[in-house]
Motif scaffolding. Structure first.
Motif, PDB file in Angstrom:
ATOM      1  N   ILE A  98       0.776  -1.309   0.009  1.00 14.37           N
ATOM      2  CA  ILE A  98      -0.027   0.166   0.000  1.00 14.37           C
ATOM      3  C   ILE A  98       0.866   1.184   0.085  1.00 14.37           C
ATOM      4  N   THR A 101       2.280   1.833  -3.551  1.00 16.55           N
ATOM      5  CA  THR A 101       1.371   2.420  -4.263  1.00 16.55           C
ATOM      6  C   THR A 101       0.982   3.749  -3.967  1.00 16.55           C
ATOM      7  N   MET A 102       1.044   4.022  -2.638  1.00 11.98           N
ATOM      8  CA  MET A 102       0.672   5.549  -2.387  1.00 11.98           C
ATOM      9  C   MET A 102       1.677   6.262  -2.678  1.00 11.98           C
ATOM     10  N   LYS A 104       3.421   6.063  -5.417  1.00 17.92           N
ATOM     11  CA  LYS A 104       3.318   6.042  -6.967  1.00 17.92           C
ATOM     12  C   LYS A 104       2.561   7.002  -7.437  1.00 17.92           C
ATOM     13  N   LEU A 105       0.907   6.888  -6.553  1.00 16.44           N
ATOM     14  CA  LEU A 105       0.135   7.918  -6.790  1.00 16.44           C
ATOM     15  C   LEU A 105       0.314   9.416  -6.658  1.00 16.44           C
ATOM     16  N   ILE A 109       0.192  12.366  -8.830  1.00 15.18           N
ATOM     17  CA  ILE A 109      -0.715  13.521  -8.059  1.00 15.18           C
ATOM     18  C   ILE A 109      -0.122  14.806  -8.376  1.00 15.18           C
ATOM     19  N   TYR A 112       0.306  16.035 -12.068  1.00 17.89           N
ATOM     20  CA  TYR A 112      -0.846  16.597 -12.445  1.00 17.89           C
ATOM     21  C   TYR A 112      -1.121  17.944 -11.801  1.00 17.89           C
ATOM     22  N   LEU A 116      -1.706  21.249 -14.070  1.00 18.04           N
ATOM     23  CA  LEU A 116      -2.683  22.072 -13.941  1.00 18.04           C
ATOM     24  C   LEU A 116      -2.454  23.625 -13.722  1.00 18.04           C
ATOM     25  N   GLU A 129       3.742   8.424 -18.008  1.00 16.42           N
ATOM     26  CA  GLU A 129       2.353   8.522 -17.496  1.00 16.42           C
ATOM     27  C   GLU A 129       2.234   7.709 -16.348  1.00 16.42           C
TER      28      GLU A 129
ATOM     29  N   LYS B  45       5.165   0.140 -18.764  1.00 17.20           N
ATOM     30  CA  LYS B  45       4.862   1.170 -17.872  1.00 17.20           C
ATOM     31  C   LYS B  45       3.373   0.981 -17.118  1.00 17.20           C
ATOM     32  N   LEU B  49       1.970  -0.218 -13.349  1.00 19.00           N
ATOM     33  CA  LEU B  49       1.035   0.861 -12.657  1.00 19.00           C
ATOM     34  C   LEU B  49      -0.382  -0.342 -12.355  1.00 19.00           C
ATOM     35  N   CYS B  52       0.700  -2.764  -9.631  1.00 20.55           N
ATOM     36  CA  CYS B  52       0.851  -1.685  -8.317  1.00 20.55           C
ATOM     37  C   CYS B  52      -0.533  -1.438  -7.820  1.00 20.55           C
ATOM     38  N   MET B  53      -1.235  -1.053  -8.740  1.00 19.02           N
ATOM     39  CA  MET B  53      -2.838  -1.022  -7.889  1.00 19.02           C
ATOM     40  C   MET B  53      -3.117  -2.006  -7.547  1.00 19.02           C
ATOM     41  N   LEU B  58      -6.611  -2.232  -4.858  1.00 23.78           N
ATOM     42  CA  LEU B  58      -7.387  -1.367  -5.371  1.00 23.78           C
ATOM     43  C   LEU B  58      -8.283  -2.042  -6.560  1.00 23.78           C
ATOM     44  N   TYR B  66      -9.248   5.084 -15.148  1.00 30.63           N
ATOM     45  CA  TYR B  66      -7.930   5.901 -15.235  1.00 30.63           C
ATOM     46  C   TYR B  66      -7.402   5.788 -16.890  1.00 30.63           C
ATOM     47  N   PHE B  70      -7.337   8.784 -19.350  1.00 33.05           N
ATOM     48  CA  PHE B  70      -5.847   9.167 -20.090  1.00 33.05           C
ATOM     49  C   PHE B  70      -6.095   9.302 -21.555  1.00 33.05           C
ATOM     50  N   ILE B  77      -7.361  15.679 -17.367  1.00 29.92           N
ATOM     51  CA  ILE B  77      -6.460  15.844 -15.956  1.00 29.92           C
ATOM     52  C   ILE B  77      -6.967  15.871 -14.834  1.00 29.92           C
ATOM     53  N   PRO B  78      -8.187  17.171 -14.760  1.00 32.21           N
ATOM     54  CA  PRO B  78      -8.768  17.273 -13.439  1.00 32.21           C
ATOM     55  C   PRO B  78      -9.457  15.925 -12.872  1.00 32.21           C
ATOM     56  N   ARG B  80      -8.787  12.885 -13.816  1.00 28.54           N
ATOM     57  CA  ARG B  80      -7.834  11.916 -13.312  1.00 28.54           C
ATOM     58  C   ARG B  80      -7.251  12.354 -11.967  1.00 28.54           C
ATOM     59  N   LEU B  81      -6.998  13.672 -11.676  1.00 26.96           N
ATOM     60  CA  LEU B  81      -6.521  13.880 -10.329  1.00 26.96           C
ATOM     61  C   LEU B  81      -7.509  13.531  -9.227  1.00 26.96           C
ATOM     62  N   LEU B  84      -7.244   9.977  -8.703  1.00 27.20           N
ATOM     63  CA  LEU B  84      -6.247   9.650  -7.929  1.00 27.20           C
ATOM     64  C   LEU B  84      -6.160  10.143  -6.478  1.00 27.20           C
ATOM     65  N   TYR B  85      -6.912  11.135  -6.099  1.00 25.47           N
ATOM     66  CA  TYR B  85      -7.291  11.437  -4.705  1.00 25.47           C
ATOM     67  C   TYR B  85      -8.190  10.537  -4.125  1.00 25.47           C
ATOM     68  N   MET B  88      -6.053   7.528  -3.277  1.00 23.03           N
ATOM     69  CA  MET B  88      -5.255   7.575  -2.184  1.00 23.03           C
ATOM     70  C   MET B  88      -6.144   7.626  -0.848  1.00 23.03           C
ATOM     71  N   LEU B  91      -6.798   3.955  -0.002  1.00 21.97           N
ATOM     72  CA  LEU B  91      -5.566   3.476   0.618  1.00 21.97           C
ATOM     73  C   LEU B  91      -5.340   3.641   2.088  1.00 21.97           C
TER      74      LEU B  91
END
Lengths: 129, 129
Positions: A98, A101-102, A104-105, A109, A112, A116, A129, B45, B49, B52-53, B58, B66, B70, B77-78, B80-81, B84-85, B88, B91
DNA sequence: TTACTACTTGGAGTTAACTCTAAGTCAATA
DNA sequence: TATTGACTTAGAGTTAACTCCAAGTAGTAA
Protein backbone atom coordinates in the motif's frame (compact mmCIF):
# COMPACT_ATOMS: atom_id res chain seq x y z
CA UNK A 1 -28.79 -9.42 21.66
CA UNK A 2 -30.64 -10.36 18.49
CA UNK A 3 -29.01 -10.82 15.12
CA UNK A 4 -30.71 -7.65 13.95
CA UNK A 5 -29.14 -5.60 16.73
CA UNK A 6 -25.72 -7.11 16.12
CA UNK A 7 -26.02 -6.39 12.41
CA UNK A 8 -26.88 -2.76 13.10
CA UNK A 9 -24.18 -2.35 15.71
CA UNK A 10 -21.40 -3.53 13.42
CA UNK A 11 -22.83 -2.32 10.12
CA UNK A 12 -22.83 -5.78 8.68
CA UNK A 13 -25.74 -7.77 7.22
CA UNK A 14 -27.62 -10.49 9.07
CA UNK A 15 -26.80 -12.77 6.17
CA UNK A 16 -23.12 -12.18 6.66
CA UNK A 17 -23.42 -12.91 10.38
CA UNK A 18 -25.17 -16.21 9.65
CA UNK A 19 -22.63 -16.95 6.95
CA UNK A 20 -19.69 -16.42 9.32
CA UNK A 21 -21.25 -18.85 11.74
CA UNK A 22 -22.11 -21.37 9.05
CA UNK A 23 -18.55 -21.58 7.73
CA UNK A 24 -17.28 -21.72 11.35
CA UNK A 25 -15.43 -18.44 11.17
CA UNK A 26 -16.92 -17.83 14.62
CA UNK A 27 -18.03 -20.49 17.14
CA UNK A 28 -21.74 -21.39 17.36
CA UNK A 29 -23.71 -18.46 18.72
CA UNK A 30 -25.80 -18.84 21.89
CA UNK A 31 -29.47 -19.57 21.14
CA UNK A 32 -32.77 -19.05 22.98
CA UNK A 33 -34.85 -22.11 23.93
CA UNK A 34 -36.63 -21.85 20.59
CA UNK A 35 -33.40 -21.78 18.60
CA UNK A 36 -33.10 -18.07 17.90
CA UNK A 37 -29.64 -16.48 18.06
CA UNK A 38 -29.09 -14.47 21.25
CA UNK A 39 -25.58 -13.03 21.09
CA UNK A 40 -23.72 -12.87 24.43
CA UNK A 41 -20.64 -10.78 25.17
CA UNK A 42 -18.38 -13.63 24.21
CA UNK A 43 -20.19 -14.17 20.92
CA UNK A 44 -19.77 -10.47 20.18
CA UNK A 45 -16.03 -10.69 20.83
CA UNK A 46 -15.79 -13.33 18.14
CA UNK A 47 -17.88 -11.26 15.77
CA UNK A 48 -15.61 -8.27 16.39
CA UNK A 49 -12.50 -10.30 15.75
CA UNK A 50 -13.96 -11.72 12.55
CA UNK A 51 -14.92 -8.27 11.29
CA UNK A 52 -11.53 -6.90 12.26
CA UNK A 53 -9.66 -9.62 10.38
CA UNK A 54 -11.85 -9.26 7.32
CA UNK A 55 -11.56 -5.46 7.29
CA UNK A 56 -7.81 -5.88 6.99
CA UNK A 57 -8.36 -8.24 4.07
CA UNK A 58 -7.27 -11.41 5.83
CA UNK A 59 -8.90 -14.56 4.42
CA UNK A 60 -11.81 -16.23 6.15
CA UNK A 61 -9.81 -19.44 5.99
CA UNK A 62 -7.28 -18.14 8.53
CA UNK A 63 -10.03 -17.20 10.94
CA UNK A 64 -11.70 -20.61 10.52
CA UNK A 65 -8.42 -22.27 11.39
CA UNK A 66 -7.97 -20.04 14.42
CA UNK A 67 -11.44 -20.83 15.78
CA UNK A 68 -10.81 -24.48 15.11
CA UNK A 69 -7.59 -24.43 17.13
CA UNK A 70 -9.23 -22.46 19.91
CA UNK A 71 -11.95 -25.06 20.28
CA UNK A 72 -9.39 -27.81 20.71
CA UNK A 73 -8.13 -26.26 23.94
CA UNK A 74 -4.93 -24.85 25.37
CA UNK A 75 -2.58 -27.38 23.81
CA UNK A 76 -3.09 -25.54 20.53
CA UNK A 77 -1.68 -22.25 21.83
CA UNK A 78 1.66 -22.72 20.03
CA UNK A 79 -0.21 -23.39 16.80
CA UNK A 80 -2.41 -20.35 17.37
CA UNK A 81 0.67 -18.20 17.94
CA UNK A 82 2.17 -19.48 14.72
CA UNK A 83 -1.03 -18.63 12.87
CA UNK A 84 -1.08 -15.13 14.36
CA UNK A 85 2.56 -14.54 13.40
CA UNK A 86 1.77 -15.59 9.85
CA UNK A 87 -1.16 -13.21 9.59
CA UNK A 88 1.00 -10.41 11.00
CA UNK A 89 3.53 -11.06 8.26
CA UNK A 90 0.82 -10.91 5.63
CA UNK A 91 -0.38 -7.60 7.04
CA UNK A 92 3.15 -6.17 7.06
CA UNK A 93 3.46 -7.06 3.40
CA UNK A 94 0.09 -5.57 2.58
CA UNK A 95 1.11 -2.34 4.30
CA UNK A 96 4.32 -2.24 2.36
CA UNK A 97 2.48 -2.68 -0.93
CA UNK A 98 0.00 0.00 0.00
CA UNK A 99 2.83 2.39 0.84
CA UNK A 100 4.50 1.73 -2.48
CA UNK A 101 1.27 2.36 -4.33
CA UNK A 102 0.63 5.53 -2.34
CA UNK A 103 4.07 6.79 -3.28
CA UNK A 104 3.42 6.07 -6.92
CA UNK A 105 0.04 7.78 -6.86
CA UNK A 106 1.49 10.77 -4.96
CA UNK A 107 4.08 11.18 -7.66
CA UNK A 108 1.40 11.22 -10.34
CA UNK A 109 -0.74 13.58 -8.33
CA UNK A 110 2.06 16.10 -7.88
CA UNK A 111 2.80 16.07 -11.60
CA UNK A 112 -0.83 16.57 -12.50
CA UNK A 113 -1.07 19.40 -10.01
CA UNK A 114 1.87 21.15 -11.62
CA UNK A 115 0.33 20.48 -15.02
CA UNK A 116 -2.90 22.12 -13.94
CA UNK A 117 -1.07 25.25 -12.70
CA UNK A 118 1.36 25.62 -15.60
CA UNK A 119 -0.69 24.08 -18.35
CA UNK A 120 2.18 21.73 -19.13
CA UNK A 121 2.86 18.10 -18.31
CA UNK A 122 6.23 17.58 -16.64
CA UNK A 123 6.97 13.88 -16.70
CA UNK A 124 10.62 12.98 -16.78
CA UNK A 125 12.01 10.65 -19.43
CA UNK A 126 11.55 7.47 -17.49
CA UNK A 127 7.99 8.03 -16.39
CA UNK A 128 5.82 9.31 -19.16
CA UNK A 129 2.47 8.49 -17.63
CA UNK B 1 9.34 -8.05 -25.31
CA UNK B 2 7.07 -11.10 -25.61
CA UNK B 3 4.18 -11.82 -23.30
CA UNK B 4 6.16 -14.71 -21.87
CA UNK B 5 9.04 -12.47 -20.90
CA UNK B 6 6.74 -9.87 -19.38
CA UNK B 7 4.95 -12.57 -17.41
CA UNK B 8 8.25 -13.86 -16.02
CA UNK B 9 9.55 -10.39 -15.27
CA UNK B 10 6.56 -9.40 -13.19
CA UNK B 11 5.65 -12.83 -11.80
CA UNK B 12 2.21 -12.68 -13.29
CA UNK B 13 0.52 -15.12 -15.67
CA UNK B 14 0.21 -14.58 -19.41
CA UNK B 15 -3.51 -15.07 -18.96
CA UNK B 16 -3.66 -12.21 -16.49
CA UNK B 17 -1.73 -9.96 -18.85
CA UNK B 18 -4.18 -10.71 -21.66
CA UNK B 19 -7.07 -10.26 -19.26
CA UNK B 20 -5.85 -6.81 -18.16
CA UNK B 21 -5.69 -5.76 -21.78
CA UNK B 22 -9.06 -7.27 -22.64
CA UNK B 23 -10.90 -5.40 -19.88
CA UNK B 24 -8.99 -2.24 -20.85
CA UNK B 25 -7.15 -1.95 -17.57
CA UNK B 26 -4.14 -1.13 -19.74
CA UNK B 27 -4.19 0.38 -23.25
CA UNK B 28 -3.80 -1.93 -26.24
CA UNK B 29 -0.33 -3.43 -26.33
CA UNK B 30 1.94 -2.93 -29.34
CA UNK B 31 1.83 -5.88 -31.79
CA UNK B 32 4.16 -7.34 -34.39
CA UNK B 33 3.07 -7.40 -38.04
CA UNK B 34 1.55 -10.83 -37.45
CA UNK B 35 -0.48 -9.69 -34.45
CA UNK B 36 1.71 -10.98 -31.64
CA UNK B 37 2.12 -8.79 -28.55
CA UNK B 38 5.50 -7.03 -28.44
CA UNK B 39 5.59 -4.96 -25.25
CA UNK B 40 7.40 -1.61 -25.53
CA UNK B 41 8.67 0.50 -22.63
CA UNK B 42 5.42 2.41 -22.51
CA UNK B 43 3.35 -0.77 -22.46
CA UNK B 44 5.47 -1.99 -19.57
CA UNK B 45 4.83 1.22 -17.64
CA UNK B 46 1.12 0.53 -17.85
CA UNK B 47 1.60 -3.08 -16.80
CA UNK B 48 3.63 -1.91 -13.82
CA UNK B 49 1.00 0.59 -12.80
CA UNK B 50 -1.74 -2.02 -13.11
CA UNK B 51 0.18 -4.51 -11.00
CA UNK B 52 1.00 -1.83 -8.46
CA UNK B 53 -2.64 -0.79 -8.08
CA UNK B 54 -3.81 -4.40 -7.82
CA UNK B 55 -1.14 -5.33 -5.29
CA UNK B 56 -2.52 -2.62 -3.03
CA UNK B 57 -5.98 -4.11 -3.46
CA UNK B 58 -7.43 -1.30 -5.56
CA UNK B 59 -10.23 -2.43 -7.88
CA UNK B 60 -9.63 -3.02 -11.56
CA UNK B 61 -12.56 -0.71 -12.22
CA UNK B 62 -10.58 2.32 -10.98
CA UNK B 63 -7.70 1.50 -13.26
CA UNK B 64 -10.04 1.03 -16.22
CA UNK B 65 -11.51 4.45 -15.57
CA UNK B 66 -8.03 5.99 -15.32
CA UNK B 67 -6.91 4.49 -18.63
CA UNK B 68 -10.15 5.63 -20.19
CA UNK B 69 -9.59 9.22 -19.04
CA UNK B 70 -5.96 9.12 -20.16
CA UNK B 71 -6.98 8.12 -23.66
CA UNK B 72 -9.31 11.08 -23.92
CA UNK B 73 -6.42 13.52 -23.66
CA UNK B 74 -5.24 16.34 -21.42
CA UNK B 75 -8.66 17.86 -20.78
CA UNK B 76 -9.30 14.94 -18.44
CA UNK B 77 -6.42 15.79 -16.12
CA UNK B 78 -8.72 17.28 -13.45
CA UNK B 79 -10.83 14.11 -13.56
CA UNK B 80 -7.72 11.96 -13.34
CA UNK B 81 -6.53 13.94 -10.33
CA UNK B 82 -9.90 13.45 -8.68
CA UNK B 83 -9.69 9.72 -9.30
CA UNK B 84 -6.17 9.57 -7.87
CA UNK B 85 -7.25 11.49 -4.76
CA UNK B 86 -10.10 9.02 -4.27
CA UNK B 87 -7.81 6.03 -4.54
CA UNK B 88 -5.39 7.64 -2.10
CA UNK B 89 -8.23 8.01 0.39
CA UNK B 90 -9.15 4.37 -0.02
CA UNK B 91 -5.53 3.38 0.60
CA UNK B 92 -5.34 5.55 3.73
CA UNK B 93 -8.39 3.79 5.07
CA UNK B 94 -7.00 0.36 4.22
CA UNK B 95 -3.81 1.22 6.05
CA UNK B 96 -5.76 2.34 9.08
CA UNK B 97 -7.71 -0.90 9.16
CA UNK B 98 -4.56 -2.93 8.79
CA UNK B 99 -2.96 -1.05 11.66
CA UNK B 100 -5.97 -1.70 13.87
CA UNK B 101 -5.90 -5.38 13.06
CA UNK B 102 -2.15 -5.55 13.66
CA UNK B 103 -2.66 -3.98 17.08
CA UNK B 104 -5.34 -6.50 17.91
CA UNK B 105 -3.22 -9.43 16.77
CA UNK B 106 -0.18 -8.08 18.65
CA UNK B 107 -2.23 -7.98 21.79
CA UNK B 108 -3.24 -11.60 21.37
CA UNK B 109 0.28 -12.62 20.50
CA UNK B 110 1.73 -11.06 23.62
CA UNK B 111 -0.84 -12.80 25.80
CA UNK B 112 -0.17 -16.13 24.22
CA UNK B 113 3.57 -15.62 24.61
CA UNK B 114 3.11 -14.98 28.32
CA UNK B 115 0.84 -18.00 28.51
CA UNK B 116 3.51 -20.18 26.94
CA UNK B 117 6.13 -18.98 29.44
CA UNK B 118 4.00 -19.11 32.58
CA UNK B 119 1.64 -21.87 31.60
CA UNK B 120 -1.31 -19.59 32.36
CA UNK B 121 -3.62 -17.51 30.19
CA UNK B 122 -3.73 -13.88 31.27
CA UNK B 123 -6.68 -12.27 29.53
CA UNK B 124 -8.28 -9.41 31.38
CA UNK B 125 -12.00 -9.38 32.06
CA UNK B 126 -12.99 -7.55 28.91
CA UNK B 127 -10.99 -9.62 26.48
CA UNK B 128 -11.30 -13.31 27.13
CA UNK B 129 -10.10 -14.51 23.76
C1' DT C 1 -57.66 -16.71 16.71
C1' DT C 2 -55.89 -14.44 13.19
C1' DA C 3 -52.40 -11.71 11.33
C1' DC C 4 -47.91 -9.87 11.40
C1' DT C 5 -43.14 -9.68 11.98
C1' DA C 6 -38.74 -11.48 12.90
C1' DC C 7 -36.54 -15.20 13.00
C1' DT C 8 -34.92 -20.07 11.12
C1' DT C 9 -32.63 -23.31 7.39
C1' DG C 10 -30.79 -25.18 3.01
C1' DG C 11 -29.53 -24.00 -1.07
C1' DA C 12 -29.14 -21.09 -5.17
C1' DG C 13 -27.33 -16.74 -7.22
C1' DT C 14 -23.91 -12.90 -7.68
C1' DT C 15 -19.54 -10.36 -8.29
C1' DA C 16 -14.62 -9.55 -8.92
C1' DA C 17 -10.65 -11.23 -10.55
C1' DC C 18 -8.74 -14.31 -12.49
C1' DT C 19 -7.78 -19.06 -14.90
C1' DC C 20 -8.47 -22.50 -18.18
C1' DT C 21 -9.86 -24.67 -22.69
C1' DA C 22 -10.41 -25.30 -27.53
C1' DA C 23 -9.48 -24.25 -31.93
C1' DG C 24 -6.67 -21.87 -34.82
C1' DT C 25 -2.21 -19.13 -36.72
C1' DC C 26 2.58 -18.55 -37.52
C1' DA C 27 7.78 -18.90 -37.34
C1' DA C 28 11.49 -21.86 -36.83
C1' DT C 29 13.70 -26.24 -36.70
C1' DA C 30 14.38 -31.69 -38.05
C1' DT D 1 7.84 -30.56 -45.79
C1' DA D 2 6.27 -31.83 -41.46
C1' DT D 3 6.00 -30.87 -36.88
C1' DT D 4 6.92 -28.38 -32.82
C1' DG D 5 6.06 -24.73 -29.75
C1' DA D 6 4.61 -20.16 -28.71
C1' DC D 7 1.41 -17.32 -29.77
C1' DT D 8 -3.75 -15.81 -30.89
C1' DT D 9 -9.05 -15.43 -29.70
C1' DA D 10 -13.67 -16.23 -27.69
C1' DG D 11 -15.75 -17.99 -24.29
C1' DA D 12 -16.38 -21.18 -20.35
C1' DG D 13 -14.99 -22.38 -15.57
C1' DT D 14 -13.27 -21.32 -10.81
C1' DT D 15 -12.83 -19.24 -6.21
C1' DA D 16 -13.77 -16.26 -2.28
C1' DA D 17 -16.98 -13.89 0.02
C1' DC D 18 -20.90 -12.77 0.27
C1' DT D 19 -26.18 -12.12 -0.86
C1' DC D 20 -30.59 -13.60 -1.87
C1' DC D 21 -34.66 -16.69 -1.86
C1' DA D 22 -38.23 -19.97 -0.50
C1' DA D 23 -40.47 -22.38 2.82
C1' DG D 24 -41.26 -22.91 7.45
C1' DT D 25 -41.68 -21.59 12.71
C1' DA D 26 -42.17 -18.76 16.98
C1' DG D 27 -43.73 -14.95 19.59
C1' DT D 28 -46.60 -10.86 19.98
C1' DA D 29 -50.62 -7.38 18.88
C1' DA D 30 -55.64 -6.75 17.75
Amino acid sequence: MTIKEVAERYHISQDTLRYYERVKMIPEVTRTASGIRDYQEEDLKWVELAICMRSAGLPIEAMIEYVNLFQQGNETIPARLELLYNQMEILKLKKKQINETMNKLSYKISHYEVALKTGKLTWTDDEEE
